[in-house]
Every structure is written in structure tokens, then in C-alpha cells.
Design an enzyme around this catalytic site. Structure first.
Site, mmCIF file in Angstrom:
data_model
loop_
_atom_site.group_PDB
_atom_site.id
_atom_site.type_symbol
_atom_site.label_atom_id
_atom_site.label_comp_id
_atom_site.label_asym_id
_atom_site.label_seq_id
_atom_site.Cartn_x
_atom_site.Cartn_y
_atom_site.Cartn_z
ATOM 1 N N MET A 177 -11.003 -6.103 5.662
ATOM 2 C CA MET A 177 -10.262 -5.100 6.436
ATOM 3 C C MET A 177 -9.962 -5.687 7.815
ATOM 4 O O MET A 177 -10.870 -6.035 8.567
ATOM 5 C CB MET A 177 -11.085 -3.814 6.617
ATOM 6 C CG MET A 177 -11.197 -2.936 5.373
ATOM 7 S SD MET A 177 -9.625 -2.556 4.566
ATOM 8 C CE MET A 177 -8.683 -1.806 5.899
ATOM 9 N N ASP B 136 -6.176 -6.677 4.546
ATOM 10 C CA ASP B 136 -5.588 -5.331 4.561
ATOM 11 C C ASP B 136 -5.607 -4.748 5.969
ATOM 12 O O ASP B 136 -6.685 -4.520 6.532
ATOM 13 C CB ASP B 136 -6.420 -4.459 3.594
ATOM 14 C CG ASP B 136 -5.889 -3.037 3.400
ATOM 15 O OD1 ASP B 136 -4.859 -2.692 3.993
ATOM 16 O OD2 ASP B 136 -6.540 -2.289 2.646
ATOM 17 N N MET C 13 -12.262 3.988 -0.411
ATOM 18 C CA MET C 13 -12.871 4.229 0.904
ATOM 19 C C MET C 13 -13.603 5.561 0.817
ATOM 20 O O MET C 13 -13.131 6.588 1.327
ATOM 21 C CB MET C 13 -11.775 4.235 1.980
ATOM 22 C CG MET C 13 -11.240 2.835 2.264
ATOM 23 S SD MET C 13 -9.658 2.847 3.116
ATOM 24 C CE MET C 13 -8.579 3.014 1.702
ATOM 25 N N HIS D 71 -1.259 -1.436 -4.276
ATOM 26 C CA HIS D 71 -2.531 -1.143 -3.602
ATOM 27 C C HIS D 71 -2.640 0.364 -3.402
ATOM 28 O O HIS D 71 -1.772 0.991 -2.780
ATOM 29 C CB HIS D 71 -2.563 -1.888 -2.266
ATOM 30 C CG HIS D 71 -3.867 -1.810 -1.549
ATOM 31 N ND1 HIS D 71 -4.941 -2.605 -1.869
ATOM 32 C CD2 HIS D 71 -4.263 -1.030 -0.518
ATOM 33 C CE1 HIS D 71 -5.959 -2.315 -1.065
ATOM 34 N NE2 HIS D 71 -5.569 -1.357 -0.235
ATOM 35 N N ASP E 104 -4.850 3.338 -1.877
ATOM 36 C CA ASP E 104 -5.890 3.650 -0.896
ATOM 37 C C ASP E 104 -6.473 5.031 -1.140
ATOM 38 O O ASP E 104 -5.837 6.042 -0.840
ATOM 39 C CB ASP E 104 -5.304 3.575 0.518
ATOM 40 C CG ASP E 104 -5.088 2.147 0.967
ATOM 41 O OD1 ASP E 104 -6.033 1.347 0.854
ATOM 42 O OD2 ASP E 104 -3.976 1.828 1.427
ATOM 43 N N MET F 143 -9.069 7.747 -0.081
ATOM 44 C CA MET F 143 -9.874 8.132 1.097
ATOM 45 C C MET F 143 -10.476 9.506 0.875
ATOM 46 O O MET F 143 -9.782 10.410 0.383
ATOM 47 C CB MET F 143 -8.988 8.163 2.339
ATOM 48 C CG MET F 143 -8.277 6.852 2.609
ATOM 49 S SD MET F 143 -7.395 6.910 4.169
ATOM 50 C CE MET F 143 -6.581 5.309 4.141
ATOM 51 N N SER G 217 0.854 -1.188 0.000
ATOM 52 C CA SER G 217 0.000 0.000 0.000
ATOM 53 C C SER G 217 0.885 1.232 0.000
ATOM 54 O O SER G 217 1.713 1.416 0.906
ATOM 55 C CB SER G 217 -0.878 0.025 1.250
ATOM 56 O OG SER G 217 -1.385 1.338 1.427
ATOM 57 N N HIS H 119 -8.502 0.736 -3.927
ATOM 58 C CA HIS H 119 -9.389 0.504 -2.771
ATOM 59 C C HIS H 119 -10.109 1.815 -2.471
ATOM 60 O O HIS H 119 -9.509 2.758 -1.935
ATOM 61 C CB HIS H 119 -8.506 0.048 -1.596
ATOM 62 C CG HIS H 119 -9.237 -0.179 -0.318
ATOM 63 N ND1 HIS H 119 -8.582 -0.356 0.890
ATOM 64 C CD2 HIS H 119 -10.563 -0.287 -0.032
ATOM 65 C CE1 HIS H 119 -9.478 -0.548 1.849
ATOM 66 N NE2 HIS H 119 -10.677 -0.494 1.318
HETATM 67 C C1 DX5 Z 1 -6.070 1.325 5.814
HETATM 68 C C2 DX5 Z 1 -5.621 1.018 4.394
HETATM 69 C C3 DX5 Z 1 -4.490 0.036 4.349
HETATM 70 C C4 DX5 Z 1 -3.326 0.458 5.188
HETATM 71 C C5 DX5 Z 1 -2.437 -0.684 5.487
HETATM 72 O O1 DX5 Z 1 -7.131 2.184 5.782
HETATM 73 O O2 DX5 Z 1 -6.685 0.487 3.631
HETATM 74 O O3 DX5 Z 1 -4.139 -0.287 3.017
HETATM 75 O O4 DX5 Z 1 -2.607 1.466 4.570
HETATM 76 O O5 DX5 Z 1 -1.388 -0.176 6.257
HETATM 77 P P1 DX5 Z 1 -0.622 -1.028 7.352
HETATM 78 O O6 DX5 Z 1 0.030 -2.162 6.607
HETATM 79 O O7 DX5 Z 1 0.332 -0.061 7.906
HETATM 80 O O8 DX5 Z 1 -1.638 -1.520 8.341
HETATM 81 ZN ZN ZN Z 2 -6.409 -0.524 1.531
#
Ligand code: DX5
Ligand code: ZN
Length: 211
Positions: free
Chosen positions: A136, A172, A67, A32, A34, A36, A7, A65
Site C-alpha cells: 500500500m 496500490d 480491507m 482490482h 477494493d 472495505m 481499481s 483486496h
Molecule cells: C485504497 C485502495 C486503492 C485505491 C487506489 O484504499 O486500496 O485501490 O482505490 O486509488 P488511487 O489510484 O486513486 O490512489
Molecule cells: Zn486496493
């Protein structure tokens, strides 16, 4: 063989292009991303312009991903930016069946993510429209959190539910070599990791340790 999806949430955001290229060189199987929105989760990251720019830096599978509260509006943006997999949150979709059909209609893989408190039952009637389930194992929003133990039970249950379907199970949050081994035993096919891949800057060694 398990796949490793670093990620970039833990990457140096001032050098994202170089980071993605370095992850590919270090043996990552996918990237990956993320996304947000500051509403579905209490943090903001990046949008499609960044994904589009990074697309030029790597040939790896881009695992996006989302969110966000309004995935239906954003799906076409990330498809145009070069996503290979789009994962939406079950909690954010009022018409999950329709959203998954829309993603597949663009010729990309469709994933559903479940927050820690969401039971796997929500997948039951969409199993034939799914390419991936993202479990998750932390509450989404931030890297560096502690792995939530009952994610292992959820992974095993989803493995049973999928039967012979070609659905990949991805996990994840809080993945390190110890939790990785347990997730693989429970049935995970893809491990997402931020903190543990970027630790100390030794990407290749860290990816191998997870594998
Ligand atoms: C959390 C994200 C993950 C996160 C994982 O909201 O979806 O992808 O960055 O990070 P670590 O490996 O640090 O838990
Ligand atoms: Zn993620």
C-alpha cells in the site's frame, strides 16, 4: 511486462458492469476490487454479491483486496463469488500463515497487503505460502491520495526477499505515469490505479500511459 489492475473504486458505481467490461476492452490485465468494511478502514464499498454479479461481465483475473477486520470469515464468500486472487492485510490477521494456507486450499492465489507503516519483515516466514505481496503506497480507505515515497524502498526490499520465488509484487495508491515508472524500476510487477485510469474517461489511453 508490467500488469495494470484498474481499481473500480473510481468507477461509476451506478454502472459497474459496463465499467468492468469497458476496462477489459481498454486493455486492463486484471480487475482490482477494493472491499472495505468501515472498520479496518474508514470507508465502505461492496460485498460478495457485487463481485458475483461483475463476474458475469468479464473474464479477467479478479484481484480481491480485503480491507476488513475479519478476513477469515469472508474468504469463502469471495471465493464463491469468483475471486482469482484474495489479498488479506497482515495487520488484520492473527494467524497469517493459516489464513494463507486456507486461501490456497481453495485453489486461488494468496496475497498479503502491508499498510504504509508495516515493515516487510512480517513476510519473512510466510514467503513460501505467498503468490502476491500488495504494497500500500497510501493509507487505505480512499482513492485520490498522494503516493508515499518510502513505498519504493519497501518494494525493492521485498524484491530481494522473494529471491527466485514466483511472488508478484503489486503496488496500490497514488499511481500515475510518474510514480508508475518509479515503482516499475523498484521492482513492481502489477500496478493498481483508480484515479489515473478513470481520468477523463479515456481508459485505453490512461492504461497505456501507465504501462
Ligand atoms: C485504497 C485502495 C486503492 C485505491 C487506489 O484504499 O486500496 O485501490 O482505490 O486509488 P488511487 O489510484 O486513486 O490512489
Ligand atoms: Zn486496493
Amino acid at each position: 511486462m508490467v500488469k495494470i489492475a484498474p481499481s473500480i473504486l473510481s468507477a461509476d458505481f451506478s454502472r459497474l458492469g459496463e465499467e468492468v467490461a469497458a476496462l477489459e476492452k481498454a486493455g486492463a490485465d486484471m480487475i482490482h476490487l477494493d472491499v472495505m468494511d468501515g472498520s479496518f478502514v474508514p470507508n465502505l464499498t461492496f460485498g460478495p454479491e457485487i463481485v458475483k454479479a461483475l463476474r458475469l461481465k468479464s473474464k479477467l483475473c479478479f484481484d480481491v483486496h480485503l480491507m476488513v477486520n475479519n478476513p477469515d470469515e469472508m474468504i469463502p464468500w469471495f471465493i464463491a463469488a469468483g475471486a482469482d486472487i484474495i489479498t488479506v492485510h497482515a495487520e488484520a490477521c492473527r494467524h497469517l500463515d493459516k489464513t494463507l494456507s486456507t486461501i490456497r486450499s481453495y485453489g486461488v492465489k494468496a496475497g498479503v497487503s502491508l499498510n504504509p507503516a508495516t515493515p516487510e519483515d512480517v513476510l519473512e516466514y510466510v514467503l513460501d505460502k505467498l503468490d502476491l505481496v500488495l504494497v500500500m503506497s497510501v493509507n487505505p480507505g480512499f482513492g485520490g491520495q498522494k503516493f508515499i515515497e518510502n513505498s519504493l524502498q519497501k518494494i525493492s526490499r521485498i524484491k530481494e526477499m522473494r529471491g527466485s520465488r514466483e511472488i508478484e509484487i503489486e503496488v496500490d495508491g497514488g499511481i500515475n505515469p510518474l510514480t508508475a515508472a518509479r515503482c516499475i524500476s523498484a521492482g513492481a510487477d502489477i500496478l493498481v490505479a483508480g484515479t489515473s485510469v478513470f481520468a477523463g474517461g479515456e481508459y485505453a489511453r490512461n492504461i497505456e500511459a501507465l504501462r
